[in-house]
Design a protein around this motif. Sequence first.
Motif, PDB file in Angstrom:
ATOM      1  N   VAL A   6      -3.233 -17.577 -13.470  1.00 49.16           N
ATOM      2  CA  VAL A   6      -2.536 -18.583 -12.663  1.00 49.16           C
ATOM      3  C   VAL A   6      -3.539 -19.318 -11.780  1.00 49.16           C
ATOM      4  CG1 VAL A   6      -0.760 -18.949 -10.893  1.00 49.16           C
ATOM      5  CG2 VAL A   6      -0.380 -17.284 -12.718  1.00 49.16           C
ATOM      6  N   VAL A  31       7.844 -16.929 -18.326  1.00 42.70           N
ATOM      7  CA  VAL A  31       7.965 -17.680 -17.073  1.00 42.70           C
ATOM      8  C   VAL A  31       9.398 -18.142 -16.941  1.00 42.70           C
ATOM      9  CG1 VAL A  31       7.228 -19.821 -18.209  1.00 42.70           C
ATOM     10  CG2 VAL A  31       7.037 -19.619 -15.724  1.00 42.70           C
ATOM     11  N   ILE A 120       1.709 -23.012 -18.258  1.00 40.70           N
ATOM     12  CA  ILE A 120       1.865 -21.573 -18.489  1.00 40.70           C
ATOM     13  C   ILE A 120       2.329 -21.315 -19.915  1.00 40.70           C
ATOM     14  CG2 ILE A 120       3.150 -19.502 -17.817  1.00 40.70           C
ATOM     15  CD1 ILE A 120       3.130 -20.500 -14.963  1.00 40.70           C
TER      16      ILE A 120
END
Length: 502
Positions: A6, A31, A120
Motif C-alpha cells: 500500500v 479490497v 489495488i
Amino acid sequence: MLVKQVLELADLGVAPLWVPDHALERTATGVNTADMANPATYLSPGEIVLTGLVWWQPHHRGTARAFVAAVRAAGAVALIAGEGVHGRVPDELVDACRHHELPLFSVPQNTTFRTILDRIYLRLWADLRESDAPALPSTVKDELLEGIARDAPLDDVLATAVERLGLADLALASAAGRVIADSTPHVAGGPKDTCVPVGPGPRSPFDGWFLRTTRAVTARHRPVLDELAALLSTRLAQHRERLAEQGAAAGALLTALDAEDTAAIPDVVRACGLPTGTDLTPLVVRTPGAPTTWAVDAAHELLAACAARFAACEGGSGESIVVAAAPPGQLVQRVREHLPTLQRLLDGDPAIAVGIGPSADPRDLAAALRSARYAADAAERRPTSTTRACAVPEMTNLHALLEGLPAAVSQAFRASTIGPVTGYDAAKGTRLLETLQTFLDNGASWTRTAAAMHLHVNTIHYRIERVEALTGRRVADPHDQIDLHAALILHQHTTTHPAAAP
C-alpha cells in the motif's frame, strides 16, 4: 499482495498514519469499501478496507473504536481512510487502530476511491497471474483480466470465457434471477443447472451475483467457474462501491427533504445522478422485522431493470427510500411484475410492502414522500398473500384512501361511530351492523334493503332508528352517512385483516 505494498500508492497521496512493521507483512487477498457503522457482515477476512468516514460522529465518543473493532473482527488487514468528508483523519480513529493493531493509511480529498481500488486490483490481479492455480490457462486469464480491467461489457467477458474455455453458455444473474449479463442472448431463458456465487457472501436475500450455466458442468470445469467467479468479484466490488456512493448521496437528499432545505435540494438531486429539470417519483420499500439493508437491496433489485435512473438509501427501521426519474405508472407496473419474485426469496416472512408516491418537482419531493409513506402504510395492511404495492395516484376512492390510516386512528374512529352498535349486537345478539351495511350498500333504499335481507320494511325502519339512536347520526344526513360508511369500511378491513388492528 502484502500490506506494505500500500506504501507504493504514495504517488496518489496515500500516507501511513499508524503502520507497525510487523503488520506490513500481512497478506491482503481483497479490497472492499465500508461506510456504515458496523460493516462486519459485509467484509471478508484478508481485505483492505476503504472508508470515507461517513459513519463517524464527532460528538459521539466511541464510534471510531466500535467501527475499527468490527472491521478487525471481520479479519481486515488494513484500513484506508478518506479525508473528503471530515478533512484530516480524526485522532480518535488513529487511537482506535493503534489499540486494535490495524494499519491505518489516509487518502487526500482529491484522490478518488476508484483510483485507489483500481491500483489495488491491478496488484491483486498481478499476484493472481503469478499464482500456481491451475484452473485457468494463463493466456486466457490474462485476456479475461484485461477485459475486466478496462471495464469491457460483461457480456463480452462471459462470451470470451465460453469461447476460450469450452464452457456451457454462461449468464451472470442477480439473486432474484435477473440477468445482468450473458454470453449469448438465449441463456436467460434456459435452465440453470449450475450456480456459482460471485465474490463475498450476500448481505441479504436480494444481494449478490451468481454465475449460471445452461447445463451441469463436469468436475473438471467446476474449478474454472470458481476462478472465473473470483475474477468477476472485482466488478461486483466496483458495483457495490457505486451503489454505496449513490446511497450516501440519496441519504443527503433525504436529510434535505426532512429539513425542508429547498435551496440545497437541486444540488443533492444532481449528486444522486438524477435530473433536476423533471419531476421525480418517491418510493418507500419496507421489509418489516428485517435489517434495513434488506429493504435497500430489495429496492435496488426491484428497480434495476427499470429504464430510469434512481437512487436508494436507508430510511427508517426496515425501510428504504427511493427517488426515481420515472412516472408512477411505469414504476407501479415494474414493482407489481417483480415483487412476487422477490417475495419468494423470503419464504413468506417478512412480507415486502411498497408505497409509490406521486411525481413532483424536486423542490416538492418532501410532500410526495409523505404520500409515498402513507401508501406504504396501506400496502403493509394488505394480506401477505397479495402483491403488497400501493400507489398514491391509484387511491381514487374512499376505501383506498382509508386503507393507509394508522391502526390506532382507525380504532378510535370506529369506536366513536359504530362502536355502540357493535357493542349492542354483541350483548343482544342483534344484527344492527349488518342491517346498516346492507342499507348503505343499497343506496339507503328501505325496500331494496328489506328485499336483500328478506325482512319487512318496518323491521328495517326499526333497526335503522336503533342505529341512529346508538350512534347519534342520521342516515338521511349526507355527512353522517359518509361517517358511517367510512366506519364500516374500516370495520370490514379490520375483520378481514385482523393483523391491522392494534
